[in-house]
Design an enzyme around this catalytic site. Structure first.
Site, PDB file in Angstrom:
ATOM      1  N   ASP A 170       6.051   2.261   4.247  1.00 52.75           N
ATOM      2  CA  ASP A 170       5.226   2.847   3.487  1.00 52.75           C
ATOM      3  C   ASP A 170       4.012   1.824   3.582  1.00 52.75           C
ATOM      4  OD1 ASP A 170       3.493   3.067   1.273  1.00 52.75           O
ATOM      5  OD2 ASP A 170       5.349   3.239  -0.310  1.00 52.75           O
ATOM      6  N   PHE A 192       7.763  -0.375  -4.653  1.00 49.94           N
ATOM      7  CA  PHE A 192       6.847   0.587  -5.419  1.00 49.94           C
ATOM      8  C   PHE A 192       6.670   1.695  -4.419  1.00 49.94           C
ATOM      9  CE2 PHE A 192       3.433   2.955  -7.232  1.00 49.94           C
ATOM     10  CZ  PHE A 192       3.845   3.199  -8.472  1.00 49.94           C
ATOM     11  N   LYS A 231      -4.114   6.014  -0.248  1.00 50.47           N
ATOM     12  CA  LYS A 231      -5.133   5.078  -0.888  1.00 50.47           C
ATOM     13  C   LYS A 231      -6.267   5.020  -0.023  1.00 50.47           C
ATOM     14  CE  LYS A 231      -2.622   2.625  -4.367  1.00 50.47           C
ATOM     15  NZ  LYS A 231      -1.205   2.479  -4.373  1.00 50.47           N
TER      16      LYS A 231
HETATM   17  C1  LIG Z   1       0.067   3.286  -4.824  1.00 50.40           C
HETATM   18  C2  LIG Z   1       1.243   3.193  -3.964  1.00 50.40           C
HETATM   19  C3  LIG Z   1       2.043   4.568  -4.039  1.00 50.40           C
HETATM   20  C4  LIG Z   1       1.821   5.681  -4.910  1.00 50.40           C
HETATM   21  O1  LIG Z   1       0.641   6.227  -4.459  1.00 50.40           O
HETATM   22  P1  LIG Z   1       0.129   7.302  -5.740  1.00 50.40           P
HETATM   23  O2  LIG Z   1      -1.163   7.962  -4.909  1.00 50.40           O
HETATM   24  O3  LIG Z   1      -0.395   6.846  -6.853  1.00 50.40           O
HETATM   25  O4  LIG Z   1       0.949   8.306  -5.630  1.00 50.40           O
HETATM   26  C5  LIG Z   1       3.016   4.311  -3.244  1.00 50.40           C
HETATM   27  N1  LIG Z   1       3.405   3.174  -2.627  1.00 50.40           N
HETATM   28  C6  LIG Z   1       2.535   2.237  -2.317  1.00 50.40           C
HETATM   29  C7  LIG Z   1       3.012   1.131  -1.528  1.00 50.40           C
HETATM   30  C8  LIG Z   1       1.445   2.290  -3.128  1.00 50.40           C
HETATM   31  O5  LIG Z   1       0.565   0.979  -3.398  1.00 50.40           O
END
Ligand SMILES: *Cc1c(COP(=O)(O)O)cnc(C)c1O
Length: 408
Positions: free
Chosen positions: A226, A139, A255
């Site tokens: 990521d 994701f 986050k």
């Molecule tokens: C939440 C998340 C995203 C996206 O972040 P947003 O602030 O919602 O755009 C991307 N990568 C990972 C691993 C995530 O957990």
């Protein structure tokens, strides 16, 4: 709160777009790892706004610092130097061992920047159609490019045509990586979460991370990790890949970095730090003084209060207690797996368990269920062992009741 100001909770809001399946709860305020709804009901927060509220709620060191910043400057634009960007970038560089940072406001934006860096890296080498290796169940966000990199058909459905230039492979399989890229001169990067979050708390193994690092060096690919969910101390190290003793070339963050104030960042090492020049990338809100102050103070408080150690210690406490309390369910296979590190924990059941969201909330506990059947715990990094015990005392009986009442 009086009736006039109390928001009415209906299944579908008349004016807000219907993009979330929401619980019938409206939260009003919080303190530490506890929150209260508009009716005065208390909940223990084991979700932290999906790994965002690093310092919990109403933190006594964070709130005054943000109040101070609000009275000075909230936003200025990147027409000017923003000294707080330099401060936060220097801290992130020191913690990561990397060299330069670009600031934005969300996780998908950080990943979008990473994808652009990879493509620019390729174009600079004369590769006109660069390709990026991505992973099943990944994701990376919900913009068109990041949902194309995401490995979840539900996220992509209805939004084609997808962005091209991604090659998808399974996790922790070096042969699959070698085979998928064999003889392909257009590959420029390998891109993954060190621990998949939305995909169900699925970690990349340390040995795999080390081997991918080596392959990226041999092939001159960028290693892009990521850390939007698993970073910022959640696993007990600043960044989850540090458990494997490696360093990526590009690392998106978001986050937990601002403890709730929207912030994103992409951190780059020497091979990627100089790829963007003026005019290549930008964003209006990125790096504004309020977000930067939130990041600087979050890092300072995490260090002062030993929150990495706390994440490791309380995470282990939670992990051990889950293993102990659910030993029977683990033995029977109803609980398929207990995964994760620090305060990023996934409990995979053998059946879809979204209903646990509601039953936990009804019993005063906020959690998440992801990938249909994985109970996910992402509490604030300030959680105490006593609070962890309360999480266990609410959650484990509810899991047992759920399993008994919902046969496969
Ligand atoms: C939440 C998340 C995203 C996206 O972040 P947003 O602030 O919602 O755009 C991307 N990568 C990972 C691993 C995530 O957990």
């Amino acid at each position: 709160m009086n009736a006039a100001t109390k928001p009415e909770i209906t299944a579908a809001s008349p004016h807000v777009m219907n993009t979330y399946g929401r619980l019938p709860i409206a939260l009003s305020h919080g303190q530490g790892c506890e929150v209260w709804d508009v009716n005065g009901r208390r909940y223990l927060d084991a979700l932290a706004g999906i790994a965002v509220n690093t310092l919990g709620h109403n933190h006594p060191k964070l709130v005054p610092a943000l109040q101070d910043q609000l009275s000075k400057l909230i936003h200025t634009s990147n027409y000017y130097h923003v000294p707080q960007q330099e401060t936060l970038a220097a801290q992130l560089v020191e913690l990561s061992g990397m060299t330069n940072v670009f600031f934005c406001s969300t996780g998908l934006e950080a990943n979008e920047a990473a994808i652009k860096l990879a493509r620019k890296f390729g174009h600079n080498k004369g590769i006109e159609r660069p390709q990026i290796v991505v992973y099943e169940n990944a994701f990376h966000g919900r913009s068109i490019a990041t949902l194309s990199a995401t490995g979840n058909p539900k996220v992509q459905a209805g939004f084609g045509p997808l962005v091209e230039g991604f090659i998808r492979i399974p996790l922790n399989d070096m042969d699959a990586l070698r085979k998928a890229t064999e003889g392909n001169p257009d590959v420029v990067a390998v891109f993954f979460e060190a621990i998949q979050g939305e995909g169900g708390i699925r970690p990349m193994q340390a040995e795999y991370l080390q081997q991918v690092r080596k392959l990226c060096d041999e092939r001159d690919w960028l290693l892009m990790i990521d850390e939007v969910q698993c970073g910022m101390g959640r696993t007990g190290k600043w960044f989850a890949h540090q458990w494997a003793g490696i360093q990526p070339d590009v690392m998106p963050l978001a986050k937990g970095l601002g403890s709730g104030v929207p912030i994103g960042a992409v951190v780059a090492g020497p091979r990627a730090a100089q790829l963007f020049g003026p005019g290549n990338h930008g964003t209006t809100f990125g790096g504004n003084p309020l977000a930067m102050r939130a990041g600087v103070e979050t890092l300072r408080i995490m260090q002062e209060d030993g929150l990495l150690e706390n994440a490791t210690r309380v995470g282990k406490h939670l992990h051990d207690a889950l293993a102990r309390e659910l030993a029977q369910e683990i033995a029977s296979g109803a609980v398929r797996d207990l995964r994760g590190m620090g305060l990023m924990i996934g409990l995979e059941l053998d059946r879809p368990c979204g209903a646990l969201l509601n039953s936990c909330a009804e019993h005063g506990l906020l959690i998440s269920v992801t990938a249909d059947s994985v109970v996910r715990l992402l509490p604030p990094l300030i959680m105490t062992t006593a609070q962890a015990d309360e999480v266990i005392a609410i959650l484990c009986p509810l899991i047992k009741t759920f399993l008994a009442g919902n046969p496969t």
